[in-house]
Design an enzyme around this catalytic site. Structure first.
Site, PDB file in Angstrom:
ATOM      1  N   GLN A  82      -9.690 -16.853   3.097  1.00  0.00           N
ATOM      2  CA  GLN A  82      -8.365 -16.250   2.919  1.00  0.00           C
ATOM      3  C   GLN A  82      -7.227 -17.239   3.178  1.00  0.00           C
ATOM      4  OE1 GLN A  82      -7.981 -13.171   1.651  1.00  0.00           O
ATOM      5  NE2 GLN A  82     -10.207 -13.218   1.494  1.00  0.00           N
ATOM      6  N   ASN A  83      -7.543 -18.412   3.704  1.00  0.00           N
ATOM      7  CA  ASN A  83      -6.499 -19.405   3.951  1.00  0.00           C
ATOM      8  C   ASN A  83      -6.075 -20.003   2.616  1.00  0.00           C
ATOM      9  OD1 ASN A  83      -5.228 -22.051   4.619  1.00  0.00           O
ATOM     10  ND2 ASN A  83      -5.699 -21.386   6.702  1.00  0.00           N
ATOM     11  N   GLY A  84      -4.785 -20.075   2.384  1.00  0.00           N
ATOM     12  CA  GLY A  84      -4.260 -20.532   1.098  1.00  0.00           C
ATOM     13  C   GLY A  84      -4.054 -22.031   0.985  1.00  0.00           C
ATOM     14  N   SER A  90      -0.280 -21.738   5.930  1.00  0.00           N
ATOM     15  CA  SER A  90      -1.168 -21.352   4.831  1.00  0.00           C
ATOM     16  C   SER A  90      -2.127 -20.241   5.248  1.00  0.00           C
ATOM     17  CB  SER A  90      -1.976 -22.574   4.356  1.00  0.00           C
ATOM     18  OG  SER A  90      -2.809 -23.063   5.382  1.00  0.00           O
TER      19      SER A  90
END
Length: 163
Positions: free
Chosen positions: A38-40, A140
């Site tokens: 889920q980290n962008g 992020s």
């Protein structure tokens, strides 16, 4: 439990150094920067360097693309006590030796902080660093709930430091 971060991903050609706070549980378990799905981070930096396929690549290939783009990665905290992955849970942090690293990066033009904790601690550690721009970015992390497009609009400020 004390969490210990990773070695920096840099070389002498690094122009932009992106600093996080300390890898979260998913990253530590995978031994990879920004491993939580889920980290962008990989989508954001991929858009900045016009490499939207970064997320589909194996980790080592992603790191190689960053090196080619003259981007380095590290964290402002070398180790700390923390339960879970949230920065708010960090206790007794030991700072990374950012000043020493910067002396080994002759082409460094900017340091970008990925999130508020990284910015607060990193700016303190690098106070007075001559000739290097310090840039604060929205985190992020998915825990920092902002729309992707809003984050990306701030992350695109990194591009001029890579030219």
């Amino acid at each position: 439990m004390r969490s210990v971060g990773f070695d920096p991903v840099v070389d002498a050609r690094t122009r932009l150094l992106i600093l996080g706070s300390l890898p979260g549980d998913a990253s530590l378990k995978a031994a990879q920067y920004y491993a939580h799905p889920q980290n962008g981070f990989w989508r954001l930096i991929g858009a900045v360097i016009a490499q939207p396929d970064l997320t589909a690549l194996p980790y080592e290939a992603r790191l190689e693309r960053l090196r080619t783009a003259r981007i380095g990665l590290w964290d402002v905290i070398a180790s700390a006590e923390r339960q879970g992955s949230l920065d708010a849970a960090i206790r007794n942090p030991e700072g990374a030796d950012l000043a020493d690293l910067m002396t080994r990066l002759p082409d460094l033009r900017a340091v970008a902080f990925n999130g508020g904790t990284a910015a607060r601690l990193g700016r303190r550690a690098l106070a007075g660093a001559p000739g290097v721009a310090l840039l604060d970015l929205p985190s992020s992390s998915a825990a920092h709930a902002r729309p992707f497009a809003e984050k990306l609009s701030r992350w695109t400020a990194l591009a001029p430091y890579l030219d």
